[in-house]
Each structure stands twice: as C-alpha cells, then as structure tokens.
Write a protein that holds these residues in place. Structure first.
Motif, PDB file in Angstrom:
ATOM      1  N   GLN A  34      60.997   1.980  26.934  1.00  0.00           N
ATOM      2  CA  GLN A  34      61.190   1.589  25.770  1.00  0.00           C
ATOM      3  C   GLN A  34      62.448   2.027  25.206  1.00  0.00           C
ATOM      4  O   GLN A  34      63.028   3.047  25.123  1.00  0.00           O
ATOM      5  N   TYR A  35      63.084   1.255  24.417  1.00  0.00           N
ATOM      6  CA  TYR A  35      64.348   1.219  23.784  1.00  0.00           C
ATOM      7  C   TYR A  35      64.048   1.481  22.212  1.00  0.00           C
ATOM      8  O   TYR A  35      63.326   0.759  21.556  1.00  0.00           O
ATOM      9  N   GLY A  36      64.541   2.729  21.778  1.00  0.00           N
ATOM     10  CA  GLY A  36      64.471   3.185  20.252  1.00  0.00           C
ATOM     11  C   GLY A  36      62.898   3.270  19.943  1.00  0.00           C
ATOM     12  O   GLY A  36      62.172   3.613  20.925  1.00  0.00           O
ATOM     13  N   THR A  45      57.706   8.326  10.006  1.00  0.00           N
ATOM     14  CA  THR A  45      58.602   8.955   9.440  1.00  0.00           C
ATOM     15  C   THR A  45      59.115   8.509   8.192  1.00  0.00           C
ATOM     16  O   THR A  45      59.580   9.171   7.241  1.00  0.00           O
ATOM     17  N   THR A  46      59.094   6.909   7.987  1.00  0.00           N
ATOM     18  CA  THR A  46      59.331   6.391   6.599  1.00  0.00           C
ATOM     19  C   THR A  46      58.116   7.002   5.612  1.00  0.00           C
ATOM     20  O   THR A  46      58.598   7.263   4.598  1.00  0.00           O
ATOM     21  N   LEU A  76      64.328   5.933   3.337  1.00  0.00           N
ATOM     22  CA  LEU A  76      65.361   5.336   4.038  1.00  0.00           C
ATOM     23  C   LEU A  76      65.737   6.578   5.129  1.00  0.00           C
ATOM     24  O   LEU A  76      66.056   6.308   6.059  1.00  0.00           O
ATOM     25  N   MET A  77      65.686   7.728   4.425  1.00  0.00           N
ATOM     26  CA  MET A  77      66.236   8.747   5.551  1.00  0.00           C
ATOM     27  C   MET A  77      65.159   8.926   6.504  1.00  0.00           C
ATOM     28  O   MET A  77      65.380   9.376   7.844  1.00  0.00           O
ATOM     29  N   GLY A  78      63.839   8.753   6.358  1.00  0.00           N
ATOM     30  CA  GLY A  78      62.903   8.895   7.542  1.00  0.00           C
ATOM     31  C   GLY A  78      62.942   7.667   8.355  1.00  0.00           C
ATOM     32  O   GLY A  78      62.900   7.930   9.641  1.00  0.00           O
ATOM     33  N   ALA A  82      64.043   8.373  12.345  1.00  0.00           N
ATOM     34  CA  ALA A  82      63.198   7.634  13.800  1.00  0.00           C
ATOM     35  C   ALA A  82      64.153   7.067  14.547  1.00  0.00           C
ATOM     36  O   ALA A  82      64.038   7.296  15.809  1.00  0.00           O
ATOM     37  N   HIS A  83      64.979   6.402  14.139  1.00  0.00           N
ATOM     38  CA  HIS A  83      66.341   5.601  14.963  1.00  0.00           C
ATOM     39  C   HIS A  83      67.173   6.686  15.537  1.00  0.00           C
ATOM     40  O   HIS A  83      67.664   6.223  16.595  1.00  0.00           O
ATOM     41  N   ALA A  84      67.533   7.499  14.958  1.00  0.00           N
ATOM     42  CA  ALA A  84      68.554   8.549  15.451  1.00  0.00           C
ATOM     43  C   ALA A  84      67.710   9.405  16.487  1.00  0.00           C
ATOM     44  O   ALA A  84      68.322   9.744  17.697  1.00  0.00           O
ATOM     45  N   ARG A  85      66.591   9.606  16.411  1.00  0.00           N
ATOM     46  CA  ARG A  85      65.765  10.694  17.075  1.00  0.00           C
ATOM     47  C   ARG A  85      65.683   9.988  18.521  1.00  0.00           C
ATOM     48  O   ARG A  85      65.510  10.658  19.424  1.00  0.00           O
TER      49      ARG A  85
END
Length: 102
Positions: A34-36, A45-46, A76-78, A82-85
């Motif tokens: 899985q990528y991302g 998270t959103t 937006l932060m959520g 998710a994408h950073a984690r």
C-alpha cells in the motif's frame, strides 16, 4: 541457476516468503503493498479534525462562524496528518478467506 542479489529481495511480513523488492502482491499469502493512506485512514483523521476543531472553539466560547472555520481547518489538518503519517509504502494484511476465523 543464478540467485537474486540480496538487496533486491525481502521477506513478506506475514508469510515470510522471499519476494522481490518490487513486488506489489505477495505470491505466497496475497498481502498487498500500500502506498500512502487507505481511504479509511484519510476519512478517519479528516473526521476527527472536523469534530475536534469546532469542539475546541465551542469550549473557548467563540461564535458559530469561528466554529465553522475551525471545522474546515481541522478537517484539512486531519487530511494532511493522514498523508504525512502514511507517506511511505507498507504491506497490508492479506484478505481473509470466507469462512475463516482468523
């Protein structure tokens, strides 16, 4: 027969079968790379950000307008969390077979 270069192979984290580092699916157990983030991780998270932002603003005692703005910012932060984690590739467990308990 030639053996593959050790740096070009890895073990499946679930069945321990030796597979090529470029494999997308393990031929032994069916685990997928899985990528991302998954859709569920992004939505979770959103949603947490969407609820936590207005909740924090409401506790402070600000008005409805600021609560809506905080909700948008929290969502937006959520999403970005998710994408950073989950910005690296990882192996997801193989799908369960119908009728299996494990």
């Amino acid at each position: 027969m030639m053996e593959p270069v050790p740096s070009s192979v890895e073990q499946c984290p679930f069945c321990r079968k030796t597979i090529r580092r470029t494999a997308e699916v393990c031929p032994g157990c069916g685990a997928e790379r899985q990528y991302g983030p998954t859709r569920r991780e992004s939505l979770t998270t959103t949603g947490i950000g969407l609820v936590a932002g207005p909740a924090a603003i409401t506790v402070v005692g600000a008005g409805l307008t600021l609560a809506v703005v905080a909700g948008v910012i929290g969502a937006l932060m959520g999403f970005f969390v998710a994408h950073a984690r989950h910005s690296v590739d990882r192996w997801m467990p193989p799908p369960r077979k119908p009728g299996s308990l494990a």
